[in-house]
Design an enzyme around this catalytic site. Structure first.
Site, PDB file in Angstrom:
ATOM      1  N   GLN A  73      16.860  17.273  47.992  1.00 17.47           N
ATOM      2  CA  GLN A  73      15.608  17.976  48.215  1.00 17.47           C
ATOM      3  C   GLN A  73      15.588  18.696  49.557  1.00 17.47           C
ATOM      4  O   GLN A  73      14.961  19.744  49.700  1.00 17.47           O
ATOM      5  CB  GLN A  73      14.443  16.986  48.116  1.00 17.47           C
ATOM      6  CG  GLN A  73      14.250  16.429  46.707  1.00 17.47           C
ATOM      7  CD  GLN A  73      13.187  15.351  46.637  1.00 17.47           C
ATOM      8  OE1 GLN A  73      12.588  14.997  47.661  1.00 17.47           O
ATOM      9  NE2 GLN A  73      12.944  14.828  45.451  1.00 17.47           N
ATOM     10  N   SER A  74      16.279  18.145  50.541  1.00 19.47           N
ATOM     11  CA  SER A  74      16.322  18.784  51.853  1.00 19.47           C
ATOM     12  C   SER A  74      17.517  19.715  52.011  1.00 19.47           C
ATOM     13  O   SER A  74      17.599  20.458  52.998  1.00 19.47           O
ATOM     14  CB  SER A  74      16.356  17.715  52.951  1.00 19.47           C
ATOM     15  OG  SER A  74      17.520  16.914  52.835  1.00 19.47           O
ATOM     16  N   ARG A  75      18.444  19.688  51.049  1.00 14.94           N
ATOM     17  CA  ARG A  75      19.621  20.568  51.080  1.00 14.94           C
ATOM     18  C   ARG A  75      19.861  21.170  49.698  1.00 14.94           C
ATOM     19  O   ARG A  75      20.844  20.884  49.026  1.00 14.94           O
ATOM     20  CB  ARG A  75      20.851  19.782  51.538  1.00 14.94           C
ATOM     21  CG  ARG A  75      20.827  19.380  53.010  1.00 14.94           C
ATOM     22  CD  ARG A  75      22.016  18.503  53.353  1.00 14.94           C
ATOM     23  NE  ARG A  75      23.286  19.136  53.020  1.00 14.94           N
ATOM     24  CZ  ARG A  75      24.464  18.503  53.060  1.00 14.94           C
ATOM     25  NH1 ARG A  75      24.532  17.236  53.422  1.00 14.94           N
ATOM     26  NH2 ARG A  75      25.573  19.136  52.743  1.00 14.94           N
TER      27      ARG A  75
END
Length: 235
Positions: A73-75
């Protein structure tokens, strides 16, 4: 035109059936008609480059994560692009067997393996150390010998020597001048350019020393790390 492989009823492995359906139902309808590209997609095993946790997504019309859910989700750029997008990029670039290719954003190494099967030499730049390790392991175990994976920021650190084709495997706000300058005469570059909600797949061709730019189709891809973003408004 039929796929230049066995007919569907002749396949004995479920993966081969799924691959056949992926090509016939997802990829061909997306204006991918180059027989060399289609046969390469049938020959290079996509499942070899898919993480075990997401193996059931290998042939789906979606991006396949390369990290656990919480990390992805962050990458979001740590993924395999949807099969039809990979195929259309290859189709539009028309890569030849004698050419030298640069890829920005290696991921699992699958796109690099496809590029290697179509060309003479591939240099693939990846900014994230974990993706470099993943791609090198996948390519080595698959026996790919003409792809070099290098940890580098593709927005700034471009190898010398010039390239006949450049693939940016993700989206950017604009194509850096350093990448355009790395194109050989007759070279082509494909990138997803713009910002949400609308991005455009942009094809750049270098002819007689000049750059010709077209936007043949639209699709939104995850933003690549290391590329500059536009400055916001300041009051």
């Amino acid at each position: 035109m039929t796929l230049p492989l066995n007919r569907l009823q002749e396949f004995t492995h479920p993966e081969d059936v799924a691959r056949f359906n992926m090509i016939e139902q997802q990829i061909r309808p997306w204006n991918v008609d180059d027989s060399v590209v289609l046969s390469t997609l049938a020959r290079v095993k996509r499942e070899h480059f898919t993480p075990a946790a997401y193996r059931n997504m290998t042939f789906m019309d979606v991006a396949v994560p390369l990290l656990p859910d919480g990390q992805w989700q962050s990458r979001p750029d740590a993924c395999m692009l949807p099969p039809k997008i990979e195929a259309r990029i290859l189709n539009d670039l028309d890569i030849q067997a004698h050419e030298r290719v640069l890829e920005i954003g290696t991921g699992s190494g699958y796109m690099a393996a496809l590029l290697g099967a179509l060309s003479k030499e591939v240099v693939s730049l990846e900014i994230a150390p974990d993706m470099v390790a993943l791609a090198k392991a996948n390519l080595s175990s698959y026996g790919v010998q003409n792809v070099a994976v290098v940890q580098a920021n593709g927005a700034a650190d471009v190898p010398a020597g010039g390239f006949d084709a450049i693939v940016i495997s993700g989206s950017v706000v604009e194509i850096p001048a350093i990448l355009l300058g790395a194109l050989n005469e007759g070279g082509r570059l494909m990138a997803c350019v713009g910002q949400e909600p609308v991005m455009r797949m942009t094809l750049v061709k270098k002819q007689h020393g000049k750059l010709q730019v077209t936007t043949p189709w639209d699709f939104n891809l995850p933003r690549l790390q290391g590329f500059p973003e536009p400055n916001g408004f300041k009051f």
